[in-house]
Design a protein around this motif. Structure first.
Motif, PDB file in Angstrom:
ATOM      1  N   SER A 220       0.826  -1.209   0.000  1.00  0.00           N
ATOM      2  CA  SER A 220       0.000   0.000   0.000  1.00  0.00           C
ATOM      3  C   SER A 220       0.859   1.258   0.000  1.00  0.00           C
ATOM      4  CB  SER A 220      -0.917   0.003   1.232  1.00  0.00           C
ATOM      5  OG  SER A 220      -1.744  -1.129   1.245  1.00  0.00           O
ATOM      6  N   GLU A 221       1.934   1.245   0.800  1.00  0.00           N
ATOM      7  CA  GLU A 221       2.778   2.436   0.921  1.00  0.00           C
ATOM      8  C   GLU A 221       3.466   2.766  -0.401  1.00  0.00           C
ATOM      9  OE1 GLU A 221       2.923  -0.217   2.824  1.00  0.00           O
ATOM     10  OE2 GLU A 221       2.029   0.508   4.703  1.00  0.00           O
ATOM     11  N   LEU A 222       3.928   1.725  -1.108  1.00  0.00           N
ATOM     12  CA  LEU A 222       4.608   1.958  -2.376  1.00  0.00           C
ATOM     13  C   LEU A 222       3.626   2.438  -3.439  1.00  0.00           C
ATOM     14  CD1 LEU A 222       7.282   1.858  -3.823  1.00  0.00           C
ATOM     15  CD2 LEU A 222       6.871  -0.556  -4.355  1.00  0.00           C
ATOM     16  N   LEU A 223       2.433   1.868  -3.455  1.00  0.00           N
ATOM     17  CA  LEU A 223       1.403   2.323  -4.381  1.00  0.00           C
ATOM     18  C   LEU A 223       1.074   3.790  -4.138  1.00  0.00           C
ATOM     19  CD1 LEU A 223      -0.841   2.040  -6.470  1.00  0.00           C
ATOM     20  CD2 LEU A 223      -2.283   1.018  -4.689  1.00  0.00           C
ATOM     21  N   ALA A 224       0.928   4.169  -2.869  1.00  0.00           N
ATOM     22  CA  ALA A 224       0.620   5.561  -2.531  1.00  0.00           C
ATOM     23  C   ALA A 224       1.732   6.493  -2.976  1.00  0.00           C
ATOM     24  CB  ALA A 224       0.386   5.688  -1.029  1.00  0.00           C
ATOM     25  N   GLU A 225       2.978   6.042  -2.832  1.00  0.00           N
ATOM     26  CA  GLU A 225       4.095   6.914  -3.228  1.00  0.00           C
ATOM     27  C   GLU A 225       4.153   7.084  -4.734  1.00  0.00           C
ATOM     28  OE1 GLU A 225       8.808   7.742  -2.327  1.00  0.00           O
ATOM     29  OE2 GLU A 225       7.791   6.042  -1.367  1.00  0.00           O
ATOM     30  N   VAL A 226       3.895   6.015  -5.482  1.00  0.00           N
ATOM     31  CA  VAL A 226       3.889   6.127  -6.937  1.00  0.00           C
ATOM     32  C   VAL A 226       2.821   7.115  -7.388  1.00  0.00           C
ATOM     33  CG1 VAL A 226       3.387   4.905  -9.090  1.00  0.00           C
ATOM     34  CG2 VAL A 226       4.839   3.832  -7.365  1.00  0.00           C
ATOM     35  N   LEU A 227       1.602   6.950  -6.873  1.00  0.00           N
ATOM     36  CA  LEU A 227       0.521   7.862  -7.265  1.00  0.00           C
ATOM     37  C   LEU A 227       0.832   9.292  -6.831  1.00  0.00           C
ATOM     38  CD1 LEU A 227      -2.671   5.728  -6.526  1.00  0.00           C
ATOM     39  CD2 LEU A 227      -1.939   6.617  -8.743  1.00  0.00           C
ATOM     40  N   GLY A 228       1.403   9.435  -5.641  1.00  0.00           N
ATOM     41  CA  GLY A 228       1.745  10.768  -5.166  1.00  0.00           C
ATOM     42  C   GLY A 228       2.767  11.446  -6.051  1.00  0.00           C
ATOM     43  N   ARG A 229       3.744  10.701  -6.504  1.00  0.00           N
ATOM     44  CA  ARG A 229       4.771  11.285  -7.370  1.00  0.00           C
ATOM     45  C   ARG A 229       4.225  11.622  -8.755  1.00  0.00           C
ATOM     46  NH1 ARG A 229      10.379  10.863  -6.067  1.00  0.00           N
ATOM     47  NH2 ARG A 229      10.703  10.055  -3.956  1.00  0.00           N
ATOM     48  N   VAL A 230       3.373  10.746  -9.287  1.00  0.00           N
ATOM     49  CA  VAL A 230       2.756  11.050 -10.589  1.00  0.00           C
ATOM     50  C   VAL A 230       1.898  12.312 -10.474  1.00  0.00           C
ATOM     51  CG1 VAL A 230       1.150  10.235 -12.366  1.00  0.00           C
ATOM     52  CG2 VAL A 230       2.787   8.643 -11.337  1.00  0.00           C
ATOM     53  N   ARG A 231       1.157  12.403  -9.379  1.00  0.00           N
ATOM     54  CA  ARG A 231       0.294  13.563  -9.165  1.00  0.00           C
ATOM     55  C   ARG A 231       1.095  14.836  -9.002  1.00  0.00           C
ATOM     56  NH1 ARG A 231      -4.251  13.731  -4.434  1.00  0.00           N
ATOM     57  NH2 ARG A 231      -5.628  15.243  -5.422  1.00  0.00           N
ATOM     58  N   ALA A 232       2.179  14.760  -8.222  1.00  0.00           N
ATOM     59  CA  ALA A 232       2.973  15.949  -7.927  1.00  0.00           C
ATOM     60  C   ALA A 232       3.856  16.379  -9.088  1.00  0.00           C
ATOM     61  CB  ALA A 232       3.838  15.702  -6.689  1.00  0.00           C
ATOM     62  N   SER A 233       3.917  15.569 -10.148  1.00  0.00           N
ATOM     63  CA  SER A 233       4.773  15.912 -11.280  1.00  0.00           C
ATOM     64  C   SER A 233       4.279  17.149 -12.014  1.00  0.00           C
ATOM     65  CB  SER A 233       4.848  14.728 -12.257  1.00  0.00           C
ATOM     66  OG  SER A 233       3.602  14.526 -12.907  1.00  0.00           O
ATOM     67  N   GLY A 234       2.973  17.469 -11.868  1.00  0.00           N
ATOM     68  CA  GLY A 234       2.417  18.615 -12.578  1.00  0.00           C
ATOM     69  C   GLY A 234       2.113  18.332 -14.032  1.00  0.00           C
ATOM     70  N   ARG A 235       2.248  17.057 -14.458  1.00  0.00           N
ATOM     71  CA  ARG A 235       2.043  16.721 -15.869  1.00  0.00           C
ATOM     72  C   ARG A 235       0.591  16.420 -16.203  1.00  0.00           C
ATOM     73  NH1 ARG A 235       6.606  12.301 -17.418  1.00  0.00           N
ATOM     74  NH2 ARG A 235       5.305  12.294 -19.317  1.00  0.00           N
ATOM     75  N   TYR A 236      -0.244  16.182 -15.180  1.00  0.00           N
ATOM     76  CA  TYR A 236      -1.588  15.691 -15.455  1.00  0.00           C
ATOM     77  C   TYR A 236      -2.657  16.478 -14.707  1.00  0.00           C
ATOM     78  CZ  TYR A 236       1.284  11.855 -17.102  1.00  0.00           C
ATOM     79  OH  TYR A 236       2.234  11.124 -17.757  1.00  0.00           O
ATOM     80  N   ASP A 237      -3.849  16.483 -15.310  1.00  0.00           N
ATOM     81  CA  ASP A 237      -5.032  17.048 -14.668  1.00  0.00           C
ATOM     82  C   ASP A 237      -5.876  15.948 -14.023  1.00  0.00           C
ATOM     83  OD1 ASP A 237      -4.616  19.775 -15.791  1.00  0.00           O
ATOM     84  OD2 ASP A 237      -4.993  18.738 -17.685  1.00  0.00           O
ATOM     85  N   LEU A 238      -5.765  14.730 -14.554  1.00  0.00           N
ATOM     86  CA  LEU A 238      -6.615  13.639 -14.084  1.00  0.00           C
ATOM     87  C   LEU A 238      -5.859  12.319 -14.149  1.00  0.00           C
ATOM     88  CD1 LEU A 238      -9.455  12.512 -13.304  1.00  0.00           C
ATOM     89  CD2 LEU A 238      -9.911  12.302 -15.765  1.00  0.00           C
ATOM     90  N   ILE A 239      -5.903  11.567 -13.045  1.00  0.00           N
ATOM     91  CA  ILE A 239      -5.372  10.207 -12.989  1.00  0.00           C
ATOM     92  C   ILE A 239      -6.541   9.273 -12.752  1.00  0.00           C
ATOM     93  CG2 ILE A 239      -3.872   8.597 -11.763  1.00  0.00           C
ATOM     94  CD1 ILE A 239      -2.194  11.043 -10.899  1.00  0.00           C
ATOM     95  N   VAL A 240      -6.736   8.306 -13.644  1.00  0.00           N
ATOM     96  CA  VAL A 240      -7.801   7.314 -13.489  1.00  0.00           C
ATOM     97  C   VAL A 240      -7.158   5.978 -13.136  1.00  0.00           C
ATOM     98  CG1 VAL A 240      -9.672   6.051 -14.619  1.00  0.00           C
ATOM     99  CG2 VAL A 240      -9.366   8.497 -15.073  1.00  0.00           C
ATOM    100  N   VAL A 241      -7.530   5.435 -11.986  1.00  0.00           N
ATOM    101  CA  VAL A 241      -6.972   4.168 -11.506  1.00  0.00           C
ATOM    102  C   VAL A 241      -8.016   3.078 -11.701  1.00  0.00           C
ATOM    103  CG1 VAL A 241      -5.817   2.990  -9.600  1.00  0.00           C
ATOM    104  CG2 VAL A 241      -5.700   5.493  -9.780  1.00  0.00           C
ATOM    105  N   ASP A 242      -7.563   1.943 -12.215  1.00  0.00           N
ATOM    106  CA  ASP A 242      -8.458   0.830 -12.558  1.00  0.00           C
ATOM    107  C   ASP A 242      -7.973  -0.437 -11.850  1.00  0.00           C
ATOM    108  OD1 ASP A 242     -10.161  -0.976 -13.754  1.00  0.00           O
ATOM    109  OD2 ASP A 242      -9.211  -0.884 -15.740  1.00  0.00           O
TER     110      ASP A 242
END
Length: 381
Positions: A220-242
């Motif tokens: 869980s911790e590693l998944l949260a860090e990956v999503l957090g880094r993708v989000r904080a990159s500033g490259r995206y407006d929306l992340i859809v997780v499936d």
């Protein structure tokens, strides 16, 4: 010399836990925590060292007054209802690795993506076969048509998205996760090397691994860090997780770390029962999930529900139509072109607050070709 970070929250237990985590992650940093504006003000005015980052609740920051100007950077903790207008802000109630990523990003001088700038929406179901992936891909395509920059993260243990995306590099996620743990400072290079783009869907993504063990063993911790880094990159407006249907700890953590959860169900007594049991097991209200859930009934045939609604609320927020032609579809791309379903997804995006950056002539023309397609919204005829 390490960085100087000051944390401020009226919630003593929260700020103590956050401070302890930051110290563990960055032992060379000087970390201080405050629960009262008066003490925070005194520290900022009379402290011997300059503050590299001040991160705290907006009310405390305002009470501290002009003293906060002595901090080089200020990041506000938002409670999930309203972000602070004066400063860049992040959701206060996120997994610690996500908050840590935002803190590191701010310290490094990069732009911090707030909840208002990049949203994480998870499409989830307690039962398989409800159409999660089909909905996720349609949401991405139509969000892309609206001018949003999107990222698709497939977390299914067994998935068939390679039929649409191609086989690519099945070890991409493994390389990314290993690199993140071994060389976190090289995240930008690692992500750029593994991230791909699907032009038809207008989304970035990471190739799904062939072996299900990669997803099943993801902490869980590693998944949260990956999503957090993708989000904080500033490259995206929306992340859809499936993700796949499941009741694991990482499922609960993922939903808790999402901004919104589109929870799919069908008018099927088994699906509704599984959903009810999972919500009870997780105690959704206590976990803070209930405010994030948007229940959507999929495969609706526009008739009155056959089963009594036993889930929170008076009924699903809206329904998506059943498309019988999809039962014989051999090309996955055809799952993205049904006019009635596209119209319903448009309404869902509006309900979620996912709106166009700038209307385009192409988008208006496509809408004219499709014609008006009304979703089966609760209460509508």
């Amino acid at each position: 010399m390490g960085k100087r970070v000051v944390l401020a929250s009226a919630q003593r237990e929260y700020v103590a836990k956050l401070a302890e985590y930051v110290r563990e992650q960055e032992p060379e940093w000087d970390v201080a925590a405050f629960t009262y504006a008066s003490a925070l003000r005194m520290e900022l005015q009379e402290g011997n060292r300059s503050v590299d980052l001040l991160i705290g609740e907006a009310d405390l920051l305002r009470e501290a007054g002009a003293a906060i100007d002595r901090a080089r950077k200020v990041l506000a903790l938002a409670d999930g209802t309203m972000a602070a207008e004066e400063w860049a802000s992040i959701d206060q109630y996120q997994p610690l690795p996500v908050l840590m990523t935002a803190i590191r990003t701010a310290i490094a001088g990069d732009r911090v993506a707030s909840a208002n700038e990049c949203r994480i929406i998870t499409v989830f179901s307690a039962s398989g076969g409800t159409g999660k992936t089909t909905l996720a891909l349609n949401m991405l395509r139509q969000a892309g048509e609206r001018g949003l920059r999107t990222f698709y993260f497939n977390l299914e243990a067994l998935n068939a998205t390679s039929l649409l995306f191609g086989h690519g590099e099945p070890d991409s996620l493994s390389r990314l996760l290993y690199g993140l743990q071994a060389h976190p400072e090289q995240w930008d290079e690692l992500f750029a090397a593994t991230c791909r783009h699907q032009p038809y869907l207008r989304t970035d993504y990471i190739d799904a691994p062939d072996h299900p063990g990669e997803r099943l063993a993801l902490p869980s911790e590693l998944l949260a860090e990956v999503l957090g880094r993708v989000r904080a990159s500033g490259r995206y407006d929306l992340i859809v997780v499936d993700p796949d249907a499941g009741a694991g700890e990482w499922h609960r953590s993922l939903l808790g770390g999402s901004d919104q959860v589109v929870w799919l169900t069908t008018d099927d007594v088994q699906c509704l029962t599984k959903t009810d049991k999972l919500l009870r097991y997780w105690n959704a209200s206590a976990e803070g999930l209930s405010d994030k859930l948007v229940f959507v009934m999929n495969k609706s045939q526009g008739q009155r529900s056959l089963n009594r609604w036993s889930l929170p609320g008076d009924g699903p927020a809206m329904s998506l139509p059943y498309v019988p032609q999809w039962k014989t579809v051999e090309q996955p791309g055809r799952l993205l072109g049904a006019p009635a379903f596209c119209g319903a997804v448009d309404e869902l995006l509006e309900a979620l607050g996912i709106r166009s950056r700038t209307p385009s002539a192409k988008r208006r023309k496509e809408a004219d070709v499709r014609g008006p397609h009304r979703a089966f919204v609760r209460g509508a005829g």
